[in-house]
Design a protein around this motif. Structure first.
Motif, PDB file in Angstrom:
ATOM      1  N   PHE A   1      -3.018   8.515  -4.184  1.00  0.00           N
ATOM      2  CA  PHE A   1      -4.320   8.409  -3.287  1.00  0.00           C
ATOM      3  C   PHE A   1      -4.008   6.722  -2.525  1.00  0.00           C
ATOM      4  N   ARG A   2      -3.359   7.188  -1.537  1.00  0.00           N
ATOM      5  CA  ARG A   2      -2.927   5.862  -0.916  1.00  0.00           C
ATOM      6  C   ARG A   2      -3.977   5.013  -0.437  1.00  0.00           C
ATOM      7  N   ASN A   3      -4.981   5.506  -0.010  1.00  0.00           N
ATOM      8  CA  ASN A   3      -6.132   4.820   0.632  1.00  0.00           C
ATOM      9  C   ASN A   3      -7.321   4.463  -0.274  1.00  0.00           C
ATOM     10  N   ASP A   4      -6.977   4.556  -1.643  1.00  0.00           N
ATOM     11  CA  ASP A   4      -8.091   4.333  -2.536  1.00  0.00           C
ATOM     12  C   ASP A   4      -7.625   2.942  -3.134  1.00  0.00           C
ATOM     13  N   PHE A   5      -7.317   2.279  -2.442  1.00  0.00           N
ATOM     14  CA  PHE A   5      -6.864   0.619  -2.607  1.00  0.00           C
ATOM     15  C   PHE A   5      -8.163  -0.180  -2.867  1.00  0.00           C
TER      16      PHE A   5
ATOM     17  N   LEU B   1       0.654  -1.141   0.002  1.00  0.00           N
ATOM     18  CA  LEU B   1      -0.098  -0.020   0.056  1.00  0.00           C
ATOM     19  C   LEU B   1       0.944   1.248   0.098  1.00  0.00           C
TER      20      LEU B   1
END
Lengths: 407, 549
Positions: B121-125, B91
């Motif tokens: 957008f790191r937390n767009d996984f 991530l």
């Protein structure tokens, strides 16, 4: 009263409570000698141990304890203390507390810093300390806050080291402080550091001169959404344990876990404040606490999840993806988040609550819309300390308490 | 149009027309040169931008290739993609790699399009966007403009794609650099040529540098594939300013020239028109009675020649006028003599007739001489009186007419009696109450006697009729007495009638040609009028009207 995490740490060194809770959650004796309760658990009587005095030399008896509490009372309220209807000195050393509802563990409640015992105000305006340390000096910062605070043991006969607290501004790499000290306040060496930064913990783990201990889970990050007609009719949906764990594992880089119940704000009837509809048009923004990395990362994850076709049920309707007006995150000062939500300045916000809430919701600031808060993750800090540094114990509320003696 | 206006227009035309032609030519040439220069600069800038973008895209491809190779060989990556509990490293990977590579976007996706790591957008996984790598890979230049989501909103990135395979699973890396309005604006190194991004048909009129497929920040199923165009925007300001400046200078030159032409023409006109105006004024003062204007001059030019010509003409006029006055004097004397002769003849004719009658009576009927004399004595006396009055009139040369009231009936009778004495017969028709007229009786007699004599003469001795009518012609406030002398004589042709009132015109062998002329003048003196109805062989009718008293 302390508002910040650093402030509570200093506060813990200056003022005692009638009872304490250790890091395992067990009540420990502090200033009290004993306690008793009635059959219902609504009235608790604490006996103050003899021989304790404030820093100014005045004795700590029942009248002083009650006077200190009442001194902080808000005009028009029967008590300044959470959940407490009234306090009364029933004897020289007996303090009687009447609670609004039966309490099973009053010692745990009175161990909260809000029940700190404060003596008469000193010429500098600071109440006389009841704890093992007193304030020796304070170094003001350019912005009017306190840059460093020096505490000395009340007992001059001991050889306990002087405690010097320094607040590190956001953006400062604590690894630099561990390497070189803080030159701005004349500290060549750091003995104890409280941090939630995983990079700092990873760095400490690779150094032999520091150790770290995880403090109790003390913060729960929650999602608070602006109320809408739809939200008002729909009960708050809480992420499943797996969802909360996934958030803790993937969305944030700090030491975190999925938020674990009990969530006191969902259970405490005093927290059942009615949601206030936004007074203006709700903007498509999710707020986070400026300078709080965990809050920002969770807000970003909320924004990402809201855009998914199969968004989680706990994502509020107000955050549903809109191609014409995409959701975005925005930093806000911690003390303005609730107002931002109420006014529609943001559609939602991610902020942290104290994990343990012996103080309940009647304290005002934490009462706002607590019933609608969606728990996401729990967070805890780590205490990083040098082996030859000061001795301390870990309190149940996540703070540490230094011992006025050489380790 | 005045002479000065003509001169102004002439000078203006001489100066302005070449200037206008010159200005038009300069402006046209300048516009052409400016357009050519701008076109050359636009083409040069477009080539440079295309080269820069191509180099940038190629650089990003190289970086993505290196990242793909690193991931393909990374054990940590293999573990992360096989066990989600170990994926925290993955991530964070895209963010670290994106920052290290100087990229604005970096996104790792699996074969299903699921985002495994996002740098921007790191937390767009875990979001699925299978179309993005495919669209970028299919782009004509291998790069597409992507509106990439970030926590703070969308950013536009010129993205490229690379892929690799690990354990039989295919992964795509999409990444690139910002191509937002700030960067695009920064590409404009020429202050007169801007650079912009346009979408769809809006770019049709612009100079397109290159184009990319545009992937919007929308759910894959809601996307419509559009094209983004990197265009050059010509700033028309400098060229327009230059043209405006040239036009202003041209207008200033034209204005100055026009003013100079007007001043010059005014000066030139003053040199020419002033003497001409003076000549005109002198000439206007010329009259047969005032031929004393001085046209002498020292000028040797055309105006001098004209003045000398006018001086010569004035001298000839003076000579001619003197001759004319002499001729008029002689003519007037002759006319007066003829008129006197005529009037005396008219006065003597009745006397001669009476004398002839008396002579015949004395020879043939002596006993009736006295009676005849008495009968004709009135005629003699009236004729003598007529001649006496005539003499007095001529004695006054230009007598003022006696405007006392006169009885026209008495005059009519005297005229008829005098005519009848010659043997002619005149019928008289006269109303009983004729109004008096304000005229000298002698003048009225001369008028009627001339008309009746002419009527009798027109009979040429043949049987015929002469009628004299006197009546009141009452026309409201304008009361007149109308006399009509009609005969059944030979009448007049049109040519004769046209000249009948001219002096000295007569058709009679012994006529003076002054009768009708005298009648016309006397009527004019009385404010009367005369009308003639005649035709050859049908006789003539003269109608005379004289204002009543």
């Amino acid at each position: 009263m302390p508002e910040s995490e650093g402030g509570r740490l200093v506060f813990r060194q200056l003022y005692e409570t009638l009872a304490r809770v250790d890091c395992e959650g067990q009540p420990r004796q502090a200033l009290e000698h004993s306690w008793s309760r009635d059959s219902m658990g609504s009235v608790w009587t604490f006996v103050v141990a003899p021989g304790h005095t404030f820093a100014d030399g005045s004795p700590i008896d029942a009248a002083a304890v009650v006077a200190g509490w009442e001194h902080r009372a808000t005009p028009g309220r029967t008590s300044a203390l959470p959940r407490v209807i009234s306090v009364q000195a029933t004897g020289v050393r007996e303090v009687r507390l009447r609670f609004a509802a039966p309490e099973e563990n009053a010692p745990r409640i009175v161990s909260d810093w809000k029940f700190a015992i404060m003596g008469p105000a000193q010429p500098n305006g600071v109440p006389s300390a009841s704890g093992p340390f007193v304030i020796a000096s304070a170094e003001p910062a350019s912005d009017g806050t306190i840059a460093a605070l020096t505490l000395t043991p009340r007992d001059a006969g001991t050889h306990a080291p002087v405690l010097k607290f320094a607040a590190v501004s956001a953006g400062t790499d604590l690894r630099d402080a561990l390497d070189r000290g803080i030159a701005t306040i004349g500290l060549a060496r750091i003995d104890v550091v409280l941090s939630r930064d995983p990079e700092v913990l990873a760095y400490v783990a690779r150094r032999g001169d520091y150790r770290s201990i995880a403090l109790p889970w003390d913060r729960t990050y929650v999602l608070v959404a602006a109320a809408s007609a739809l939200d008002a009719a729909t009960p708050v949906s809480i992420p499943s344990a797996a969802e909360r764990d996934a958030l803790a594992r993937d969305a944030v880089r700090s030491d975190a876990r999925g938020a674990e119940p009990p969530f006191w704000w969902l259970q405490d009837s005093t927290c059942a404040a009615s949601p206030r509809p936004p007074s203006g048009r709700v903007r498509r923004e999710v707020g986070y606490v400026a300078g709080d990395v965990i809050s920002r990362e969770l807000a970003e994850r909320v924004v990402a999840l809201a855009a998914l076709p199969a968004r989680p049920a706990w994502i509020p309707n107000s955050l549903v993806a809109d191609a014409r007006s995409p959701l975005r995150v925005v930093p806000l000062p911690a003390d303005s988040l609730d107002d931002a939500i109420a006014s529609g300045r943001v559609a939602a916000a991610v902020l942290s609550r104290r994990r343990q809430a012996p103080a309940g919701c009647s304290a005002g600031a934490e009462r706002v819309r607590a019933r609608d808060e969606v728990p996401l993750i729990d967070s805890r800090a780590h205490v990083i300390f040098r082996g030859s540094g000061a001795a301390f114990s870990i309190e149940g509320d996540g703070t540490i308490r230094f011992t006025p003696a050489k380790p | 149009m005045t002479f000065r206006t003509r001169l102004t227009l002439s000078f203006g035309a001489i100066a302005l027309i070449p200037l206008l032609v010159f200005g038009y030519g300069v402006q046209r040439r300048m516009t052409s040169r400016l357009d050519d220069e701008t076109r050359r600069r636009v083409e040069s800038r477009a080539r440079s931008l295309r080269d820069d973008l191509a180099a940038s895209v190629q650089g990003d491809r190289t970086r993505l290739r290196a990242l793909a190779q690193d991931l393909a060989g990374s054990t940590q990556f293999r573990v992360a993609v096989s066990d989600t509990r170990e994926r925290r490293w993955l991530l964070d990977w895209a963010g670290d790699a994106m920052r290290a590579g100087g990229l604005a976007m970096l996104q790792l996706q699996d074969s299903a399009g699921r985002i495994l790591s996002s740098g921007h957008f790191r937390n767009d996984f875990d979001r699925v966007d299978a179309a993005l790598p495919l669209v970028v890979a299919a782009a004509p230049n291998g790069a597409a403009l992507v509106s990439a989501r970030t926590p703070l909103g969308a950013i536009r990135v010129l993205a490229v794609v690379d892929s690799f395979t690990v354990g039989g699973r295919r992964f795509s890396i999409v990444g690139g650099r910002l191509l937002d309005s700030v960067r695009v604006a920064g590409m404009a190194r020429d202050p007169d040529i801007g650079v912009a991004l346009m979408f769809g048909d809006s770019a049709r009129a612009a100079d397109v540098v290159t184009r990319f497929p545009y992937v919007e920040d929308r759910a894959p199923q809601e996307r419509a594939l559009t094209m983004a165009y990197l265009v050059l925007l010509r700033d028309p300001g400098p060229g327009r300013e230059l043209r405006r400046s040239v036009n202003l200078w041209l207008l200033a030159t034209l204005g100055t020239t026009l003013a100079a032409a007007m001043l010059l023409s005014t000066w030139m006109a003053s040199l020419v028109s002033a003497p001409i105006a003076e000549l005109a004024e002198k000439t206007a003062r010329l009259d047969l009675d005032r031929l004393d204007q001085d046209f002498s001059t020292d000028r040797t030019d055309e105006i001098g020649a004209l003045e000398r010509l006018l001086a010569s003409m004035t001298a000839r006029l003076r000579t001619g006028a003197a001759r004319l006055r002499e001729t008029e004097r002689v003519a007037a004397t002759g006319e007066l003599a003829r008129q006197v002769n005529h009037d005396i003849k008219n006065g003597l004719a009745p006397i001669r007739n009476v004398v002839r009658h008396l002579t015949q009576t004395a020879e043939r009927e002596p006993d009736r001489l006295t009676a005849i004399f008495l009968e004709r004595r009135g005629t003699l006396e009236s004729s003598v009186q007529y001649l006496d009055d005539l003499a007095r009139n001529y004695a006054r040369l230009s007598p003022s007419l006696d405007r006392t009231a006169c009885d026209p009936a008495a005059v009519v009778h005297e005229v008829v009696k005098a005519i009848a004495a010659g043997g002619a017969r005149v019928d008289v028709r006269m109303t009983e109450s004729l109004a008096s007229i304000r005229a000298d009786a002698v003048v009225l007699r001369r008028i009627l006697e001339n008309l009746v004599s002419n009527a009798v003469d027109s009979l040429d001795g043949r049987d015929g009729r002469v009628t004299l009518t006197a009546e009141l012609a009452d026309q409201g406030a304008d009361r007149r007495v109308r006399f009509t002398v009609a005969d059944t004589g030979r009448g007049m042709s049109k040519e004769e009638l046209d000249r009948a009132f001219d002096d000295f015109y007569t058709t009679k062998p012994a006529g003076t040609g002054l009768g009708l002329s005298v009648v016309r003048r006397l009527l004019m003196d009385l404010g009367g009028s005369i009308k003639v109805d005649t035709a050859p062989g049908a006789g003539s009718t003269f109608t005379v009207e004289i204002p009543a008293a």
